[in-house]
Design a protein around this motif. Structure first.
Motif, mmCIF file in Angstrom:
data_model
loop_
_atom_site.group_PDB
_atom_site.id
_atom_site.type_symbol
_atom_site.label_atom_id
_atom_site.label_comp_id
_atom_site.label_asym_id
_atom_site.label_seq_id
_atom_site.Cartn_x
_atom_site.Cartn_y
_atom_site.Cartn_z
ATOM 1 N N ALA A 53 -61.613 -1.037 13.627
ATOM 2 C CA ALA A 53 -60.729 -1.782 14.540
ATOM 3 C C ALA A 53 -60.439 -2.942 13.868
ATOM 4 O O ALA A 53 -60.783 -3.430 12.972
ATOM 5 N N LYS A 54 -59.234 -3.707 14.588
ATOM 6 C CA LYS A 54 -58.900 -5.032 14.114
ATOM 7 C C LYS A 54 -60.113 -6.157 14.170
ATOM 8 O O LYS A 54 -60.951 -5.885 14.912
ATOM 9 N N ASN A 55 -59.917 -7.185 13.532
ATOM 10 C CA ASN A 55 -60.890 -8.224 13.207
ATOM 11 C C ASN A 55 -62.121 -7.770 12.910
ATOM 12 O O ASN A 55 -63.047 -8.243 13.305
ATOM 13 N N ARG A 56 -61.987 -6.797 11.945
ATOM 14 C CA ARG A 56 -63.319 -6.358 11.402
ATOM 15 C C ARG A 56 -63.316 -6.664 9.618
ATOM 16 O O ARG A 56 -64.521 -6.990 9.401
ATOM 17 N N LEU A 57 -62.262 -6.626 9.306
ATOM 18 C CA LEU A 57 -62.045 -7.134 7.875
ATOM 19 C C LEU A 57 -60.539 -7.613 7.529
ATOM 20 O O LEU A 57 -59.825 -7.141 8.049
ATOM 21 N N TRP A 58 -60.768 -8.968 7.011
ATOM 22 C CA TRP A 58 -59.530 -9.872 6.790
ATOM 23 C C TRP A 58 -59.626 -9.577 5.137
ATOM 24 O O TRP A 58 -60.697 -9.773 4.407
ATOM 25 N N VAL A 59 -58.353 -9.538 4.435
ATOM 26 C CA VAL A 59 -58.315 -9.322 2.940
ATOM 27 C C VAL A 59 -57.136 -10.683 2.643
ATOM 28 O O VAL A 59 -56.388 -10.864 3.287
ATOM 29 N N SER A 60 -57.373 -11.276 1.605
ATOM 30 C CA SER A 60 -56.652 -12.499 1.258
ATOM 31 C C SER A 60 -56.168 -12.536 -0.253
ATOM 32 O O SER A 60 -57.206 -12.000 -0.927
ATOM 33 N N ASP A 61 -55.270 -12.961 -0.806
ATOM 34 C CA ASP A 61 -55.064 -13.367 -1.930
ATOM 35 C C ASP A 61 -53.598 -14.270 -2.053
ATOM 36 O O ASP A 61 -52.990 -14.715 -1.172
ATOM 37 N N ILE A 62 -53.361 -14.619 -3.347
ATOM 38 C CA ILE A 62 -52.446 -15.348 -3.466
ATOM 39 C C ILE A 62 -51.542 -14.954 -4.622
ATOM 40 O O ILE A 62 -51.921 -14.575 -5.705
ATOM 41 N N THR A 63 -50.363 -14.937 -4.347
ATOM 42 C CA THR A 63 -49.378 -14.638 -5.662
ATOM 43 C C THR A 63 -48.135 -15.715 -5.967
ATOM 44 O O THR A 63 -47.901 -16.623 -4.846
ATOM 45 N N TYR A 64 -47.293 -15.690 -6.942
ATOM 46 C CA TYR A 64 -46.449 -16.273 -7.387
ATOM 47 C C TYR A 64 -45.064 -15.831 -6.944
ATOM 48 O O TYR A 64 -44.827 -14.699 -7.026
ATOM 49 N N ILE A 65 -43.951 -16.834 -6.690
ATOM 50 C CA ILE A 65 -42.731 -16.494 -6.351
ATOM 51 C C ILE A 65 -41.833 -17.460 -7.112
ATOM 52 O O ILE A 65 -42.000 -18.538 -7.177
ATOM 53 N N PRO A 66 -41.170 -16.987 -8.186
ATOM 54 C CA PRO A 66 -40.030 -17.867 -9.184
ATOM 55 C C PRO A 66 -38.861 -18.633 -8.332
ATOM 56 O O PRO A 66 -38.480 -17.865 -7.303
ATOM 57 N N ILE A 67 -38.488 -19.661 -8.541
ATOM 58 C CA ILE A 67 -37.666 -20.431 -8.049
ATOM 59 C C ILE A 67 -36.417 -20.821 -9.129
ATOM 60 O O ILE A 67 -37.002 -21.416 -10.034
#
Length: 240
Positions: A53-67
Motif C-alpha cells: 500500500a502507499k506510505n509503507r516505503l519511501w525511497v530517496s536519492d540525489i542526482t546531478y543536473i548540468p547547467i
C-alpha cells in the motif's frame, strides 16, 4: 571555490573530493554520496520487503543536473542537485528539491514536502536511502524519527540496494529531460515541476499495471507488473 557545508558540521564535501576521477560525455561527474562521514548509519530494512500500500516505503536519492550558462561554450558548466522522494508502492514522486549545493537542508525540503501529504497517525512507514551524509545528518534522521518513520539505509555501495530511487533519477534525466539543455537553475526548477506533474499524473508505468502513480494511490494489495521483477519473484519464492 567554496566548500559545501552540511547541517552536521562533520558532514561536508569539498569541490576536490566531490568530483570523481572520470569523465562522462565530456563532464567531470560530481559524487553526490559521501558515506565516509562518521555519522550513525542504519541497517537495510527492505532487502526482502515488498510494500502492499502507499506510505509503507519511501525511497530517496540525489542526482546531478548540468547547467550550461553559455550554450555556445559547452566546456563551461556547473551543476545543480535534484533531491527526490518517491513512494515505492505508487511510484509517485511525493517530494523534490533543486538547489546549487549538496547541503542536507535540500533533501530535507523534499522530505517536508512528502510529510505534508502523510496522514496523521500513519504507522509502519520506512524511509530508505543510501548512506550519504545528507540522509545520515542529525536533522534528517531527527525529522524521520519525529514522524515515527523507520530509517533504512544501504549497507554497501551497490546501487541495486537503492534501485528504485536510482531508476527514477534515470527516468527524469534520460527520458523526461532527453535532449534538453539548461542555462540556469531557474530553468531546471521549472522543468522539474513540469516533469513531476507529468510523471505523477499522466505517464503510465509498467510496474503498476500501466496506471499512473495517482491512480495507483487508490489501490491496496499487490499491483500487477507488465514486466517480471526477479527480485520480487525471489522474495515470494523464499516465503513459500
Amino acid at each position: 571555490m567554496q566548500c559545501w557545508v552540511f547541517v552536521a558540521a562533520i558532514c561536508s564535501l569539498t569541490v576536490e573530493n566531490a568530483v570523481e576521477n572520470f569523465v562522462l560525455w565530456g563532464l567531470h561527474i560530481p559524487r553526490t554520496t559521501d558515506s565516509t562521514h562518521g555519522l550513525p548509519t542504519f541497517p537495510n530494512l527492505v532487502k526482502d520487503y515488498i510494500p502492499d500500500a502507499k506510505n509503507r516505503l519511501w525511497v530517496s536519492d540525489i542526482t546531478y543536473i548540468p547547467i550550461y550558462p553559455n550554450p555556445n561554450n559547452m566546456e563551461e558548466y556547473s551543476f545543480c542537485y535534484l533531491s527526490l522522494l518517491q513512494d515505492a508502492y505508487t511510484k509517485e514522486i511525493i517530494g523534490y528539491s533543486v538547489e546549487e549545493t549538496l547541503e542536507a537542508k535540500y533533501p530535507l525540503e523534499a522530505l517536508r514536502m512528502g510529510l505534508k501529504h502523510l496522514p496523521e497517525g500513519t504507522e509502519g512507514l520506512i524511509h530508505h536511502s543510501d548512506r550519504g551524509c545528507q540522509y545520515a545528518s542529525y536533522a534528517y534522521v531527527g525529522m524521520l524519527s519525529k514522524n515515527g518513520i523507520s530509517v533504512s539505509m544501504t549497507e554497501s555501495g551497490d546501487p541495486k540496494e537503492n534501485a528504485m530511487a536510482e531508476r527514477i533519477n534515470s527516468t527524469i534525466k534520460n527520458e523526461l529531460f532527453k535532449g534538453m539543455t539548461f542555462t540556469s537553475i531557474a530553468e531546471v526548477k521549472k522543468a522539474v515541476r513540469m516533469a513531476v506533474d507529468f510523471y505523477n499524473n499522466h505517464r503510465p508505468h509498467m510496474s503498476i499495471n500501466m496506471m499512473t502513480p495517482k491512480q495507483a494511490a487508490e489501490c491496496e494489495g499487490e499491483i500487477k507488473k507488465v514486466w517480471n521483477s526477479r527480485r520480487e519473484q525471489a522474495i515470494k519464492q523464499a516465503r513459500i
